[in-house]
Design a protein around this motif. Structure first.
Motif, PDB file in Angstrom:
ATOM      1  N   SER A   1       0.999  -1.141  -0.007  1.00 12.66           N
ATOM      2  CA  SER A   1       0.035   0.135  -0.046  1.00 12.66           C
ATOM      3  C   SER A   1       0.724   1.168  -0.154  1.00 12.66           C
ATOM      4  N   ARG A   2       1.862   1.231   0.932  1.00 13.35           N
ATOM      5  CA  ARG A   2       2.722   2.333   1.004  1.00 13.35           C
ATOM      6  C   ARG A   2       3.457   2.644  -0.386  1.00 13.35           C
ATOM      7  N   ILE A   3       3.967   1.639  -1.011  1.00 12.53           N
ATOM      8  CA  ILE A   3       4.551   1.691  -2.499  1.00 12.53           C
ATOM      9  C   ILE A   3       3.806   2.267  -3.576  1.00 12.53           C
ATOM     10  N   GLN A   4       2.581   1.961  -3.347  1.00  7.75           N
ATOM     11  CA  GLN A   4       1.354   2.468  -4.216  1.00  7.75           C
ATOM     12  C   GLN A   4       1.084   3.820  -3.830  1.00  7.75           C
ATOM     13  N   GLN A   5       1.089   4.054  -2.616  1.00  3.92           N
ATOM     14  CA  GLN A   5       0.578   5.258  -2.345  1.00  3.92           C
ATOM     15  C   GLN A   5       1.934   6.471  -1.945  1.00  3.92           C
ATOM     16  N   GLY A   6       2.691   6.048  -2.883  1.00  3.01           N
ATOM     17  CA  GLY A   6       4.147   7.037  -3.016  1.00  3.01           C
ATOM     18  C   GLY A   6       4.148   8.163  -1.949  1.00  3.01           C
TER      19      GLY A   6
ATOM     20  N   LYS B   1       4.366  14.580 -15.398  1.00  4.61           N
ATOM     21  CA  LYS B   1       5.612  14.069 -15.355  1.00  4.61           C
ATOM     22  C   LYS B   1       6.535  14.246 -14.194  1.00  4.61           C
ATOM     23  N   TYR B   2       6.559  15.428 -13.703  1.00 10.68           N
ATOM     24  CA  TYR B   2       7.111  16.000 -12.473  1.00 10.68           C
ATOM     25  C   TYR B   2       6.507  15.009 -11.349  1.00 10.68           C
ATOM     26  N   LYS B   3       5.207  15.139 -11.142  1.00 12.14           N
ATOM     27  CA  LYS B   3       4.574  14.469 -10.027  1.00 12.14           C
ATOM     28  C   LYS B   3       4.725  12.967  -9.861  1.00 12.14           C
ATOM     29  N   ILE B   4       4.638  12.385 -10.964  1.00 14.15           N
ATOM     30  CA  ILE B   4       4.995  10.862 -11.187  1.00 14.15           C
ATOM     31  C   ILE B   4       6.148  10.591 -10.684  1.00 14.15           C
ATOM     32  N   THR B   5       7.247  11.445 -11.449  1.00  8.74           N
ATOM     33  CA  THR B   5       8.620  11.246 -11.070  1.00  8.74           C
ATOM     34  C   THR B   5       8.706  11.187  -9.474  1.00  8.74           C
ATOM     35  N   THR B   6       8.183  12.281  -8.678  1.00  9.79           N
ATOM     36  CA  THR B   6       8.538  12.352  -7.281  1.00  9.79           C
ATOM     37  C   THR B   6       7.880  11.258  -6.421  1.00  9.79           C
ATOM     38  N   TYR B   7       6.655  10.730  -7.023  1.00 10.85           N
ATOM     39  CA  TYR B   7       5.819   9.796  -6.366  1.00 10.85           C
ATOM     40  C   TYR B   7       6.659   8.446  -6.564  1.00 10.85           C
ATOM     41  N   PHE B   8       7.099   8.459  -7.688  1.00 16.71           N
ATOM     42  CA  PHE B   8       7.866   6.833  -7.785  1.00 16.71           C
ATOM     43  C   PHE B   8       9.292   7.031  -7.074  1.00 16.71           C
ATOM     44  N   ALA B   9       9.684   8.084  -6.894  1.00 15.15           N
ATOM     45  CA  ALA B   9      11.032   8.100  -5.688  1.00 15.15           C
ATOM     46  C   ALA B   9      10.511   7.626  -4.634  1.00 15.15           C
ATOM     47  N   HIS B  10       9.415   8.087  -3.950  1.00 16.81           N
ATOM     48  CA  HIS B  10       9.088   7.517  -2.837  1.00 16.81           C
ATOM     49  C   HIS B  10       8.841   6.053  -2.783  1.00 16.81           C
ATOM     50  N   SER B  11       8.024   5.850  -3.749  1.00 18.42           N
ATOM     51  CA  SER B  11       7.680   4.116  -3.761  1.00 18.42           C
ATOM     52  C   SER B  11       8.962   3.332  -3.873  1.00 18.42           C
TER      53      SER B  11
END
Lengths: 270, 332
Positions: free
Chosen positions: A75-80, A107-117
């Motif tokens: 869940s945490r991975i998905q909820q970046g 693009k920017y937001k997905i990138t930061t999101y995936f960094a958390h993931s």
């Protein structure tokens, strides 16, 4: 702009930022993991004992504890990123950056999101490693390399799906003064209907068959099935396509909201 | 070049009555009020021109800047900046434009400024050598070289403004919107920022729109000013013309040796010769241009004067006067 090299920078920057707050990261990690183990162990041990069974709906006690170890982190991975990662920018005017600089907001937001993931993904295997080192008895289930690879692939797509859903609730902030509760409710619904609180195997059959018309089982239940190797390749392919469908569906809604919302955006202050 | 025609922006804000009951009420009913922030504005700015946008708080300066930079959409009217419609937010436009807001940070707070610049280098696709040249030039001019590796949030307000300026100019934009770039800065820092803007302009000659509450900024940097009040322009013309057309008065400042009779003097001073203000032994007389000699003579005849000066009125006084007066045309 075709050059996307800047996203690598954003990704690296965000990772650095997360590491800066490492105390928070580890407290969160250890706290949540220990709680999940204790709660799931005592609860399910009692349930298994009361039923006098060694296996329920395909779960041994061993397997269900592993399930409860993995699922919160999935869940945490998905909820970046946290709730508020986009709405805050709308409220305090930081969104201006994305409107002024020649870069794409998503693009920017997905990138930061995936960094958390990414960070949570590392946590996931750390926990799995510890589990297999000390607690695993090897009778009821095992993980294969091919399954973990497919699992990783499925998790990446489901993270994107969740990001799109997340962006919808966050962009409501163009109109609503506070979207926090909306974010919390969405998270709860996804966790509950995705099988994070109780595995879907324990849901009534009619409910599960209904749920398959929604995106939720594909987010948590499906990756876990992949990890346990309990699903055929053809079904994996089919489910992956369904996940992609939901991702596109949420993206379209999100984009419509974005396009409408930008007319309401005031950039804070007149 | 910037061309603005019939630009209007109306904000809809909801009104909430104070107190707890007010909050409960607003759960069910919401009253919206319309606020006209920018009202039917026309404006043309030529290449290389710098204009000063002056107005009271809430007059519509920031709204206009935000529309021109593409952050918000207008309610009606048309805008063309360098041939682009700003709120289409085309990358080609955004590559050539930049907005600096004194009150709002744009750089990444948690990271050193240099990290932010490096990201901007990728976003704007600035070639390596050009990028480092810009950094060198900007940090040198702004005297901020040592602070580039410090987290932005740990910089002082003045330093932060300087790195914000660097971030905004690193890609050598052709249009620069400066929204109160010197707000909250001490006098030294204000001067440094002004000097920097001046030298930057000399070097790169961009279109600049500057809003500021500090008249020094406007006087030193702009040849043309636009005064905005309640969303409409009340003056658009050269700064010099403001002086010529509106400086109806001259300012006489005098120091006297006798304290006792000043109030009497003020009371008996002929109204047509001007307006007297007194502070301790100092007198100030705002006197109409054609009467100024007469006023000075009257002053010398009636008080023992130690020192006397006759000057033009301060530009800030003139503008304050115009803003109070309302709409005026340039020819007036």
């Amino acid at each position: 702009m075709n050059n996307n090299k800047w996203t690598q920078h954003v990704y690296a920057m965000e990772l650095r930022k997360i590491i800066t707050y490492r105390a928070d990261f580890w407290v969160n990690f250890i706290g949540q993991t220990i709680f999940s183990i204790i709660i799931s162990y005592y609860l399910w041990q009692a349930i298994f004992a009361s039923q006098g069974a060694t296996s329920m709906k395909g779960f041994s006690l061993d397997k269900i504890i592993f399930y409860y170890l993995m699922v919160p982190i999935i869940s945490r991975i998905q909820q970046g990123e946290m709730i508020g990662s986009i709405s805050r920018e709308i409220y305090d005017g930081s969104l201006n950056k994305f409107l002024l600089y020649p870069m794409n907001f998503y693009k920017y937001k997905i990138t930061t999101y995936f960094a958390h993931s990414t960070f949570y993904y590392v946590q996931l295997w750390l926990i799995a490693f510890v589990y297999f080192l000390f607690f695993h008895r090897g009778e009821s289930f095992n993980l294969s390399i091919s399954n973990t690879l497919i699992f990783t692939f499925v998790i990446s797509i489901s993270t994107l799906t969740y990001f799109m859903l997340h962006s919808i609730t966050e962009l409501i902030a163009f109109w609503a003064d506070n979207i926090w509760s909306l974010g919390v409710i969405t998270r709860f619904i996804v966790r509950f209907l995705g099988g994070a609180l109780i595995p879907l195997a324990f849901f009534p059959e009619w409910a599960v068959s209904l749920l398959y018309y929604t995106p939720f089982p594909y987010l948590i239940h499906f990756p876990m099935k992949v990890l346990f190797g309990e699903i055929e390749y053809s079904m994996i392919l089919q489910n992956t396509f369904i996940l992609i469908f939901w991702t596109i569906f949420f993206y379209i809604i999100s984009k419509v909201i974005w396009n409408k919302g930008k007319y309401s955006y005031t950039g804070v202050g007149i | 070049m910037i061309e603005v025609k019939g630009l209007t922006k109306v904000f809809k804000v909801h009104k909430k009555e104070p107190g707890f009951m007010g909050s409960v009420k607003s759960l069910f009913f919401r009253k919206h009020i319309s606020k006209v922030a920018v009202d039917n504005i026309n404006l043309t700015i030529n290449a290389g021109e710098i204009i000063g946008l002056i107005g009271a708080n809430g007059a519509g300066k920031t709204t206009l800047t935000k529309i021109l930079s593409g952050i918000i959409h207008p309610t009606s009217g048309s805008v063309s900046v360098l041939g682009f419609n700003p709120w289409d937010r085309k990358n080609e436009y955004r590559q050539q434009m930049s907005l600096i807001m004194g009150q709002k940070a744009q750089l990444w707070w948690d990271l050193p400024a240099m990290d932010g610049f490096l990201l901007l280098k990728e976003i704007y696709q600035i070639p390596e050598n050009e990028f480092y040249e810009s950094i060198e030039y900007l940090s040198e001019c702004l005297m901020i070289k040592d602070q580039l590796k410090v987290q932005v949030r740990k910089l002082s307000l003045g330093e932060r403004m300087k790195v914000e300026l660097m971030a905004a100019l690193i890609h050598k934009p052709k249009v620069v919107f400066l929204d109160e770039p010197t707000i909250g800065l001490d006098l030294m820092a204000q001067k440094a920022v002004r000097e920097f803007i001046k030298s930057y302009r000399k070097e790169f000659n961009p279109i600049m729109i500057l809003t500021s509450h500090y008249m020094e900024d406007i006087e030193e940097l702009c040849e043309r000013v636009v005064i905005i009040k309640d969303g409409s322009f009340i003056y658009d013309g050269s700064l010099e013309k403001i002086k010529d057309n509106y400086a109806k008065n001259k300012l006489i400042t005098a120091t006297t040796t006798e304290e006792k009779d000043l109030q009497d003097f003020k009371a008996s001073f002929p109204k047509e010769l001007g307006e007297v203000t007194i502070s301790e032994l100092k007198l100030e007389i705002h006197s109409p241009r054609e009467k100024v000699m007469e006023a000075a003579t009257y002053l010398m005849n009636n008080l023992a004067i130690k020192d006397l000066n006759i000057n033009e009125e301060q530009i800030s006084d003139i503008i304050e006067h115009i803003m109070r007066q309302g709409k005026v045309s340039e020819q007036q």
